[in-house]
Every structure is written in structure tokens, then in C-alpha cells.
Scaffold this active site. Structure first.
Site, PDB file in Angstrom:
ATOM      1  N   THR A 113      11.825  36.539 -10.410  1.00  0.00           N
ATOM      2  CA  THR A 113      11.376  35.849  -9.217  1.00  0.00           C
ATOM      3  C   THR A 113      12.227  36.071  -7.980  1.00  0.00           C
ATOM      4  O   THR A 113      13.459  36.166  -8.057  1.00  0.00           O
ATOM      5  CB  THR A 113      11.346  34.321  -9.477  1.00  0.00           C
ATOM      6  OG1 THR A 113      10.890  34.076 -10.780  1.00  0.00           O
ATOM      7  CG2 THR A 113      10.472  33.614  -8.500  1.00  0.00           C
ATOM      8  N   LYS A 150      13.627  30.103 -16.232  1.00  0.00           N
ATOM      9  CA  LYS A 150      12.726  30.145 -17.387  1.00  0.00           C
ATOM     10  C   LYS A 150      11.443  29.376 -17.058  1.00  0.00           C
ATOM     11  O   LYS A 150      11.428  28.150 -17.062  1.00  0.00           O
ATOM     12  CB  LYS A 150      13.403  29.526 -18.604  1.00  0.00           C
ATOM     13  CG  LYS A 150      14.421  30.437 -19.248  1.00  0.00           C
ATOM     14  CD  LYS A 150      15.015  29.833 -20.518  1.00  0.00           C
ATOM     15  CE  LYS A 150      15.620  30.904 -21.404  1.00  0.00           C
ATOM     16  NZ  LYS A 150      16.585  30.350 -22.367  1.00  0.00           N
TER      17      LYS A 150
END
Lengths: 315, 324
Positions: free
Chosen positions: A183, A235
Site C-alpha cells: 500500500t 495486514k
């Protein structure tokens, strides 16, 4: 009247302290470059939606981060990208998943927000929509880097799901099991208190085809309202169940915590150590960049002159 | 030992001119599903299992907009989505873009229990389904004549239809008789009929689930609030919530999550939390929700004209309703 502020990240994870220069420097340079871009845009009066979109586009184009070009690969060796964007004042949002040929997923997320009556489009439907709007598309091979091919191989060898970030060297990833960089994201506030958040990713190395993470889920990876704008990384499965991005705003709203306190608490409560980080700005021009992983590629700047570009905790 | 409680819904936003026989059918279905859930709770089935089995029943019945009877995409096909959450450890599972799996809620459960992820979609989800051996059918199975008719109507009106089965003849009358509007459309052509269930069992464990076919005439690939954890579905140690209504409003207000957040951070009870979010979180949007608390309470809240719902508690309370 408060000043503008911007923060961006290139992923939180188990970034080894002994990261070799040839892997560290290009990323630091990229963070600096993106920060400068974002700051210039804010200074020239661009709306935070435009600022966050352009910064994330830049991060997507950089092959060393897990978004756009440089996205990690699915179990089948393909790329499936997702992104979301949100405007704090109106709480309008847009999200996409399962993109395979679009050069800049964050821009498609923005188009979904602005050009459709929907919030979220996925897979074939999202690709068709992108084409219908003439966004730039390329052969999927464009996104695939040798590093990520190596990562996938490594992950398959270890037969586990891995978030992007292990040095793809022959060395065993002794840096504890799950390294998590996934990300990229950017949050910004202007002096009028307009807020926006944008996040984009390729997801998990070796993820199942069709797996959706936190990044396109409003409230999980991305959130913005009149108080703050937040972009999370780590996560995905933990970030979803803890609605991390929303949590920061909820803590400010319902418990009256400051941005710094709320952001720290949200990260702490998200799950075990090593599961997430975030960047956030408040309507008052404050910045917070907490993480409970070894490190987080990050950068921020505020109008009063504060600047930070970092990977690990400051000593 | 706590007391169990259960609630089910079949969508928020109902035309006041809804034909009586349809109202009756809806009530019967809700009653049947409630009774299924109650029987299971009396035999100590866990909250998460009760949520799944009740929603399976709602999906299988063609009446509401989920599973068989789902709203149709612009291409006349069905793309379903669902999510489920277990409050105990906040585990969750969700699916989108489901086209051949008979019970999407069960697939969402399998994603939660049997995959390393929380959310699978489209072909990846379908492949996972096959590997798990769930019941597979042709996409046609989900398509009902009613909805083929509604899609035509929606295309003629060139608007997004939220699932509504008012016969053509009534639609015109309804428009003039009921100036109620949801999502910019007269209520006669808007009603989501997403389904959901929330349960707290005797151990005080909360669970929630939501399932839908989405918007009539939706774009291919469109994902709504139902599979999004925090928006359409949420469960924590304190409560279980399932929402329905205008998807955009539910997503941007993270409606389901906010019920729990308000309880957690403002320390208020379920009723107050639900009232608060319905009143203050929806801005101009219309939606409804059902919720249970770990104390055995059940609450429904909505800011639109009606919500198909049913609820029951262990001390004998049972109600199936549509209006305020």
C-alpha cells in the site's frame, strides 16, 4: 485559520534495519519527491482531493512501492490492484478493486466517485468502466517487476501468504515471518480545513485471485470526515475487522481524543504487533504517523515548516 | 448465562401503497425465518451459525433481494454479495460478484473460516467456492420473472431501481400519492430489500450478516455496502448490526461500525447508540438497521418510510413489522 498539512506513506512492515542502500535510497528519494509534489500543490491552492490523487499517482508509478507499477503478484503471477479515495467535507468516496491494466487505479477510484451513482466497482466491471472513460491502460506486464516475480517465488516456496517486503535475496527472511509492506497512501488538509485521503495497493504477495484487502474498503484503509483524514497500511485482514481508518475519526469524535492520541490508539488496538501503520492529518493542520511494525516508509510536512521523511522510529 | 435475541430484516424503505398481499408474504417469510432462528437458539446453536442459517433461508426464498430473487444488473444477470461477522473475535468474511453460488452468505462464512483472507470477489471467489464444494447453480436460477419485469421498468425509467415489485399500473398512482423520495427516486421505484440477521446467543456472543443482489440495473462490478465490514455489517463483543437502505449513505457513515463505536466510546446502551447513529450519522441519506447487544437486547432503527423486520427475545417478545 490553520495551515495546510500533508502526510504520505509507502507501506508499513517488517522493513529490516539493515536494508541495503540500493533498496533504501530510491525509496527515500521517491518519498521526498512525492512530498515536494504534494506540498507544491497545496501551496498553489489545490484541493486536497487533487493533492492526494496526484501524490498517490506518483507513488503508483514508482516501481519500488506496492501499488500500480511494482504491485505484488497474486498466486497466479498476475496483478490485481485496488484503491480508494474520500473527501472529508462531503464524505463522498470512490473505490476500485481487481484492476489489471489501468496505470493509475487511484484515478479510477476518483472517477467512480465523481462520475457514477455508485461508490465501488470491481474487476471486469471496473476495467470496462475505466476504458469507457478513456483512462490510460497498458499491458499487464507493465506492472510486473523482477523483484516481485522473485518475491512470489519466495512466498510460494515458503508456502505462506506474505505482504510485500522481504529482500528478495537468497538470504532466508530471518526478519520475522510476515513482512508487511503493502500500500501507498496520502492524506492532506488545506488551510480551509478541506480534508482528503487516498490509498492504493497491489495487495498481498501470493494472495488468492479475487482477494480484496482493506485498501478499497471505506473505513478500513481509507477514511475522511470533517475532523481528519486517514490512510492505513499493513495486514489487510486486521485493518478490516478493526476499521482502522474510521477508528481514528471515531475516537476523536466520541472520546474527544486528539489526532495523535486517536491515531496511536487505533494502531495499538488494531491487532498484534506488526500488523499496521497509518498516516493522518486533522482539520487543525496536525499530522500523525504511528505504526506498530518495524518501520513505515513515510513523509510529512506542515505549513509551519515541519518536514519529516523516515522509515524507522527516530532514536 | 445470558439471554438470546434475534432480529431479521428484508430491507428499509417501503412504499406506503405496497399491495397488501405482498405485505402479507413479507410478514410470513420474516416470521418463518425468525422461528427458524428461535428454534436454533433454543437448542443452543451459536450466534454465528444462527445468522448463517437464517440468511440462507432468506436467500433461498425468492421474495427479497438476495440469492434467488436478487435484483438484476444492467445486463440482466445476477451478481450477489454478502458478509458475515463473528463478534467474539471480530472475525469476518465477505464475498462480492457471486454468480453461481446458491448461498452467498455461506461462501462468506467459508472465506472467514477456511481462507487466509477476509474478502474474496468475482472469479476468485467462484473458484474458491468450487474448491470448497459448495452448491453451484446456473446464474438463471437466481433470476425471477418479477425481476426481469422490474429491470425493464427501470431501464425505461432510465434510473437505478432499488428493487421494487409494485405492479406497473400502480407505479404511476404511487408516484402522485406518495411524494416520499429515496436516492432521488419516488419511493414506488425504490426499495432495497437487502436481507440481514443479527443474533446474540445465551453465551452473550453477537454475530451479524447481510446478503443482497444489489441495485436493479446496476453497473457490472458494482459493489454496495452489504459486503463491506463496518458499513453493512459489523459485530463486536458488545453488539451485532446489519444495515440496509441507501448504500452510499451506509458506506460513508460506516453505519454498522458506528453503533458499536458509540457504545464502546460513549458508554451508552444499544437503544441509545442506534438512535444516535440513525439520527446523526446519515445526513441526507436514508437507511435502517437491526442490532442486538450482548445483554440480550434487540433494537431496530430507520429514518425512512418503513423497514421489513422481525425480532424476538428469549423472554417471549416477538414482533414482525413493516412500519413505524
Amino acid at each position: 485559520m490553520v495551515g495546510w498539512a500533508i502526510a504520505l506513506h509507502g507501506g508499513a512492515g517488517d522493513i529490516p534495519i539493515d536494508l541495503p542502500d540500493e533498496r533504501r535510497i530510491p525509496r527515500e528519494t521517491a518519498l521526498r519527491h512525492c512530498l515536494d509534489l504534494g506540498v507544491s500543490a497545496l501551496k498553489s491552492g489545490k484541493h486536497p482531493l487533487d493533492v492526494t490523487e496526484l501524490v498517490v499517482r506518483e507513488l503508483e508509478n514508482h516501481p519500488d512501492f506496492n501499488a500500480g507499477k511494482g504491485s505484488v503478484l497474486t498466486a497466479q503471477g498476475t496483478v490485481e490492484m485496488e484503491a480508494s479515495i474520500m473527501d472529508g467535507k462531503t464524505k463522498r468516496c470512490g473505490a476500485v478493486s481487481g484492476l489489471t491494466t489501468v496505470v493509475n487505479p487511484i484515478s479510477v477510484a476518483r472517477l467512480v466517485m465523481e462520475k457514477t451513482p455508485h461508490i465501488y466497482l470491481g474487476f471486469d466491471g471496473a476495467e470496462a468502466f475505466a476504458r469507457a472513460h478513456g483512462v490510460e491502460t497498458v499491458e499487464s506486464s507493465h506492472f510486473i517487476t523482477p523483484e516481485n516475480i522473485a518475491r512470489l517465488k519466495q512466498a510460494k516456496e515458503f508456502n505462506r501468504v506474505q505482504l510485500d517486503y522481504t529482500a528478495p535475496t537468497p538470504k532466508l527472511p530471518e526478519v520475522s515471518g510476515d513482512s508487511q509492506i503493502g500500500t501507498v497512501g496520502c492524506v492532506a488538509v488545506d488551510s480551509a480545513g478541506n480534508l482528503a485521503s487516498a490509498t492504493s495497493t497491489g495487495g498481498y504477495v501470493n494472495k488468492m485471485v479475487g482477494r480484496i484487502g482493506d485498501t478499497p474498503v471505506i473505513g478500513a484503509g481509507t477514511y475522511a470526515n470533517h475532523l481528519c483524514a486517514v490512510s492505513a497500511t499493513g495486514k489487510g485482514e486486521y485493518i478490516i475487522r478493526a476499521t482502522v481508518a474510521r477508528e481514528v475519526a471515531a475516537l476523536m469524535e466520541y472520546k474527544g481524543l486528539s489526532l495523535t492520541e486517536a491515531a496511536a490508539y487505533a494502531v495499538e488496538q488494531s491487532g498484534p504487533r506488526g500488523c499496521c501503520g497509518l498516516v493522518a492529518v486533522s482539520a487543525n493542520g496536525e499530522v500523525a504517523m504511528p505504526y506498530n511494525t518495524t518501520g513505515m516508509f513515510r513523509a510529512c510536512a506542515t505549513e509551519d515548516g515541519y518536514t519529516e521523511i523516515a522509515i524507522w522510529p527516530k532514536n | 448465562m445470558g439471554r438470546w435475541a434475534i432480529a431479521v430484516h428484508g430491507g428499509a424503505g417501503i412504499d406506503p401503497n405496497l399491495p397488501v398481499e405482498r405485505q402479507e408474504q413479507a410478514k410470513q417469510l420474516l416470521t418463518r425465518c425468525l422461528n427458524l432462528g428461535i428454534a436454533a437458539l433454543r437448542s443452543n446453536v451459536s450466534a454465528i451459525d444462527v445468522v448463517e442459517l437464517v440468511i440462507r433461508e432468506l436467500e433461498t426464498d425468492p421474495l427479497f433481494n438476495s440469492g434467488r430473487g436478487s435484483a438484476l444488473t444492467e445486463q440482466g444477470t445476477v451478481e450477489m454479495e454478502a458478509s458475515i461477522m463473528d463478534g467474539t473475535k471480530r472475525r469476518c468474511g465477505a464475498v462480492s460478484g457471486i454468480t453461481t453460488v446458491k448461498n452467498p452468505i455461506s461462501l462468506a462464512r467459508l472465506v472467514m473460516d477456511k481462507s487466509p483472507h477476509s474478502y474474496l470477489a468475482f472469479s476468485g471467489a467462484e473458484e474458491f467456492a468450487r474448491k470448497q464444494g459448495v452448491e453451484i447453480v446456473d446464474n438463471d436460477y437466481f433470476v425471477t420473472d418479477d425481476n426481469v419485469g422490474m429491470l425493464k421498468l427501470a431501464k425505461e425509467a432510465n434510473s437505478i431501481l432499488f428493487d421494487y415489485r409494485i405492479p406497473l399500473g400502480c407505479a404511476g398512482a404511487a408516484v402522485t400519492d406518495s411524494p416520499i423520495v429515496m436516492n432521488g427516486l419516488p419511493i414506488s421505484i425504490y426499495a432495497p430489500e437487502t436481507v440481514g440477521c443479527v443474533v446474540v446467543d445465551r453465551e452473550g456472543r453477537c454475530a451479524a450478516g447481510t446478503s443482497t443482489g444489489g441495485l436493479m440495473n446496476k453497473m457490472m462490478g458494482r459493489i454496495g455496502d452489504s459486503p463491506l465490514i463496518g458499513a453493512g455489517t459489523y459485530a463486536s463483543e458488545l453488539c451485532g448490526v446489519s444495515c440496509t437502505g441507501e448504500g452510499e449513505a451506509i458506506i460513508r457513515s460506516t453505519l454498522a461500525r458506528d453503533v458499536s463505536a458509540v457504545m464502546e466510546y460513549k458508554g451508552v446502551g444499544l437503544q441509545e447508540a442506534v438512535d444516535y447513529v440513525i439520527k446523526h450519522r446519515l445526513d441526507e441519506g436514508f437507511a435502517g438497521l437491526i442490532a442486538v447487544s450482548n445483554k440480550g437486547e434487540v433494537v431496530c432503527g430507520f429514518n425512512c418510510n418503513g423497514m421489513f423486520r422481525g425480532c424476538a427475545t428469549e423472554d417471549g417478545f416477538m414482533e414482525v413489522a413493516m412500519w413505524e
